[in-house]
Write a protein that holds these residues in place. Structure first.
Motif, PDB file in Angstrom:
ATOM      1  N   ALA A  12      46.843  36.148  43.329  1.00 25.21           N
ATOM      2  CA  ALA A  12      47.998  35.120  43.044  1.00 25.21           C
ATOM      3  C   ALA A  12      47.938  34.655  41.500  1.00 25.21           C
ATOM      4  O   ALA A  12      48.825  34.140  41.034  1.00 25.21           O
ATOM      5  N   ALA A  13      46.833  35.116  40.942  1.00 25.23           N
ATOM      6  CA  ALA A  13      46.804  34.682  39.390  1.00 25.23           C
ATOM      7  C   ALA A  13      46.203  35.751  38.700  1.00 25.23           C
ATOM      8  O   ALA A  13      45.407  36.549  39.175  1.00 25.23           O
ATOM      9  N   ASP A  34      45.371  36.234  48.770  1.00 23.35           N
ATOM     10  CA  ASP A  34      44.342  35.285  47.830  1.00 23.35           C
ATOM     11  C   ASP A  34      44.345  33.915  48.779  1.00 23.35           C
ATOM     12  O   ASP A  34      44.933  33.777  49.954  1.00 23.35           O
ATOM     13  N   ILE A  35      43.573  33.098  48.344  1.00 24.16           N
ATOM     14  CA  ILE A  35      43.427  31.708  48.969  1.00 24.16           C
ATOM     15  C   ILE A  35      44.693  30.901  48.557  1.00 24.16           C
ATOM     16  O   ILE A  35      45.147  29.849  49.154  1.00 24.16           O
ATOM     17  N   ALA A  89      39.057  39.268  43.645  1.00 20.89           N
ATOM     18  CA  ALA A  89      38.764  37.987  43.877  1.00 20.89           C
ATOM     19  C   ALA A  89      37.550  37.523  43.135  1.00 20.89           C
ATOM     20  O   ALA A  89      36.737  38.292  43.517  1.00 20.89           O
ATOM     21  N   TYR A 153      26.597  34.264  37.311  1.00 24.86           N
ATOM     22  CA  TYR A 153      27.986  35.147  37.431  1.00 24.86           C
ATOM     23  C   TYR A 153      27.954  36.303  37.146  1.00 24.86           C
ATOM     24  O   TYR A 153      28.114  37.358  37.654  1.00 24.86           O
ATOM     25  N   PRO A 183      35.714  44.529  31.747  1.00 25.09           N
ATOM     26  CA  PRO A 183      36.099  43.806  30.670  1.00 25.09           C
ATOM     27  C   PRO A 183      35.286  42.794  30.064  1.00 25.09           C
ATOM     28  O   PRO A 183      34.264  42.230  31.096  1.00 25.09           O
ATOM     29  N   THR A 188      42.551  34.177  31.030  1.00 21.57           N
ATOM     30  CA  THR A 188      43.111  33.793  32.235  1.00 21.57           C
ATOM     31  C   THR A 188      42.367  32.307  32.712  1.00 21.57           C
ATOM     32  O   THR A 188      41.656  31.626  31.770  1.00 21.57           O
ATOM     33  N   ALA A 189      42.802  31.792  33.814  1.00 17.10           N
ATOM     34  CA  ALA A 189      42.408  30.590  34.109  1.00 17.10           C
ATOM     35  C   ALA A 189      40.815  30.555  34.257  1.00 17.10           C
ATOM     36  O   ALA A 189      40.245  29.308  34.032  1.00 17.10           O
ATOM     37  N   MET A 190      40.138  31.757  34.571  1.00 18.18           N
ATOM     38  CA  MET A 190      38.676  31.797  34.710  1.00 18.18           C
ATOM     39  C   MET A 190      38.287  31.284  33.300  1.00 18.18           C
ATOM     40  O   MET A 190      36.985  30.697  33.486  1.00 18.18           O
TER      41      MET A 190
HETATM   42  N1  NAD Z   1      38.501  36.422  33.023  1.00 18.20           N
HETATM   43  C1  NAD Z   1      37.455  37.022  32.415  1.00 18.20           C
HETATM   44  O1  NAD Z   1      36.945  36.885  31.467  1.00 18.20           O
HETATM   45  C2  NAD Z   1      37.156  38.216  33.258  1.00 18.20           C
HETATM   46  C3  NAD Z   1      36.059  39.313  32.676  1.00 18.20           C
HETATM   47  C4  NAD Z   1      35.593  40.207  33.436  1.00 18.20           C
HETATM   48  C5  NAD Z   1      35.693  40.252  34.701  1.00 18.20           C
HETATM   49  N2  NAD Z   1      36.387  39.301  35.268  1.00 18.20           N
HETATM   50  C6  NAD Z   1      36.750  39.567  36.740  1.00 18.20           C
HETATM   51  O2  NAD Z   1      38.134  39.711  37.191  1.00 18.20           O
HETATM   52  C7  NAD Z   1      38.241  39.251  38.494  1.00 18.20           C
HETATM   53  C8  NAD Z   1      39.730  38.227  37.962  1.00 18.20           C
HETATM   54  O3  NAD Z   1      39.494  37.240  37.434  1.00 18.20           O
HETATM   55  P1  NAD Z   1      40.441  36.622  36.596  1.00 18.20           P
HETATM   56  O4  NAD Z   1      40.112  36.082  35.146  1.00 18.20           O
HETATM   57  O5  NAD Z   1      41.784  37.108  36.841  1.00 18.20           O
HETATM   58  O6  NAD Z   1      40.429  35.100  37.477  1.00 18.20           O
HETATM   59  P2  NAD Z   1      41.519  33.873  37.834  1.00 18.20           P
HETATM   60  O7  NAD Z   1      40.766  32.715  38.036  1.00 18.20           O
HETATM   61  O8  NAD Z   1      42.631  34.086  36.761  1.00 18.20           O
HETATM   62  O9  NAD Z   1      42.004  34.583  39.428  1.00 18.20           O
HETATM   63  C9  NAD Z   1      41.200  34.727  40.221  1.00 18.20           C
HETATM   64  C10 NAD Z   1      42.082  34.680  41.762  1.00 18.20           C
HETATM   65  O10 NAD Z   1      40.960  34.740  42.510  1.00 18.20           O
HETATM   66  C11 NAD Z   1      41.308  33.718  43.515  1.00 18.20           C
HETATM   67  N3  NAD Z   1      40.134  33.553  44.550  1.00 18.20           N
HETATM   68  C12 NAD Z   1      39.112  32.686  44.112  1.00 18.20           C
HETATM   69  N4  NAD Z   1      38.367  32.634  45.067  1.00 18.20           N
HETATM   70  C13 NAD Z   1      38.960  33.483  46.147  1.00 18.20           C
HETATM   71  C14 NAD Z   1      38.394  33.550  47.527  1.00 18.20           C
HETATM   72  N5  NAD Z   1      37.383  33.202  48.059  1.00 18.20           N
HETATM   73  N6  NAD Z   1      39.476  34.405  48.309  1.00 18.20           N
HETATM   74  C15 NAD Z   1      40.386  35.150  47.773  1.00 18.20           C
HETATM   75  N7  NAD Z   1      40.847  34.846  46.542  1.00 18.20           N
HETATM   76  C16 NAD Z   1      40.089  33.953  45.804  1.00 18.20           C
HETATM   77  C17 NAD Z   1      41.697  32.605  43.108  1.00 18.20           C
HETATM   78  O11 NAD Z   1      42.616  31.985  43.832  1.00 18.20           O
HETATM   79  C18 NAD Z   1      42.616  33.316  41.637  1.00 18.20           C
HETATM   80  O12 NAD Z   1      44.054  33.724  42.216  1.00 18.20           O
HETATM   81  C19 NAD Z   1      37.136  38.445  38.902  1.00 18.20           C
HETATM   82  O13 NAD Z   1      36.455  39.350  39.667  1.00 18.20           O
HETATM   83  C20 NAD Z   1      36.321  38.197  37.543  1.00 18.20           C
HETATM   84  O14 NAD Z   1      34.930  38.152  37.719  1.00 18.20           O
HETATM   85  C21 NAD Z   1      37.186  38.458  34.680  1.00 18.20           C
END
Ligand code: NAD
Length: 262
Positions: A12-13, A34-35, A89, A153, A183, A188-190
């Motif tokens: 979703a994001a 997604d949730i 996710a 994490y 990465p 992102t929102a994260m």
């Molecule tokens: N953003 C970063 O800096 C980064 C770096 C390395 C790896 N990652 C990894 O990439 C992936 C995506 O991260 P992002 O930055 O897009 O995050 P984000 O927060 O932008 O998006 C995460 C999505 O996961 C969904 N989600 C959360 N809990 C959930 C659940 N229990 N079941 C299903 N969906 C769920 C959220 O609703 C959201 O849409 C993650 O695994 C993250 O650990 C992110």
């Protein structure tokens, strides 16, 4: 040629949404889960208005029963193919280890690790039934070396690394390959509002589109003469992973100590 299919969690994001759009543009039937139902509706609109095909559904990756149901529904639309499962996710909670409530440590483990275990387990029969199927797991440069203020994490991503390496060997006999994307910080929102030693020293340089482009590339057939499991995303991640492989343990620790300002 049958339509190739991809099933993406956390779609979703952020990186998940961008990955869904990338595969849709390439002609895939996209399963987006997604949730966040509102985010999924917006993604569905973006894909269908561009002429693509998408199946969406609410899936909490920590619920094995929901995994079974959503995969079965997707399979009915996909005509028995699951070419690619993207375990995307995830959540990140930054902060000092001892100050973070246990519930937040546990939640990261539940989503980032158990979510991958449940999903990959439930998807196995569909992957096995599809020639050349692939699993893409979102790992992170936080798993190159343990990161202060991101201890749990990072630990969840060490676990994702282990699952990826093991299953890539274990499932080779079924023609299933398993790959990890690495990465560093992505905008992102994260990472919004996250301020740790390493986010401050290294910055947040990647976009979700950078990562989805790398995911797509990692799933393409390759002429490389060896089997590749780990895919660093971006120059910083490439440099850090190379450096940690060739430097002695004390030096890797020292570099991480300096980068994390500890
Ligand atoms: N953003 C970063 O800096 C980064 C770096 C390395 C790896 N990652 C990894 O990439 C992936 C995506 O991260 P992002 O930055 O897009 O995050 P984000 O927060 O932008 O998006 C995460 C999505 O996961 C969904 N989600 C959360 N809990 C959930 C659940 N229990 N079941 C299903 N969906 C769920 C959220 O609703 C959201 O849409 C993650 O695994 C993250 O650990 C992110």
């Amino acid at each position: 040629m049958p339509t190739p299919t991809v099933f993406i969690t956390g779609a979703a994001a952020g990186i998940g949404r961008s990955t869904a759009l990338e595969f849709s543009r390439a002609g895939y039937l996209v399963g987006a889960y997604d949730i966040d139902a509102t985010g999924l509706a917006s993604l569905q609109e973006a894909i269908t208005s561009a002429g693509g095909r998408v199946v969406t559904g609410v899936l909490d990756v920590t619920d094995p029963e929901q995994w079974e149901k959503r995969l079965k529904e997707f399979d009915a639309e996909a005509g028995g193919r699951l070419d690619i499962l993207v375990n995307n996710a995830g959540i990140l909670v930054a902060g000092r280890f001892e100050e973070m409530p246990l519930e937040l440590h546990k939640r990261q483990i539940d989503i980032n690790v158990n979510g991958v275990v449940y999903g990959t387990h439930a998807a196995f029969p569909y992957l096995k039934a599809t020639p050349g199927a692939q699993v893409i797991n979102l790992c992170s440069a936080s798993a190159i070396y343990g990161q202060p203020e991101l201890a749990t994490y990072g630990a969840t991503k060490f676990a994702v690394r282990g699952i990826t390496e093991a299953l890539d060997l274990e499932w080779a006999e079924y023609d299933i390959s398993v790959k990890a994307m690495w990465p560093l910080f992505v905008n992102t929102a994260m990472t919004a509002g996250v301020s740790t030693g390493t986010t401050n020293s290294l910055g947040i340089k990647l976009s979700a589109d950078d990562v989805s482009a790398s995911i797509f590339k990692a799933t393409r057939p390759s002429k490389r003469p060896y089997h590749k499991v780990h895919f660093p995303v971006g120059l910083q991640s490439k440099a850090l992973s190379l450096g940690s492989r060739f430097s002695p343990a004390w030096l890797t620790r020292e570099v991480n100590r300096r980068l994390s300002h500890t």
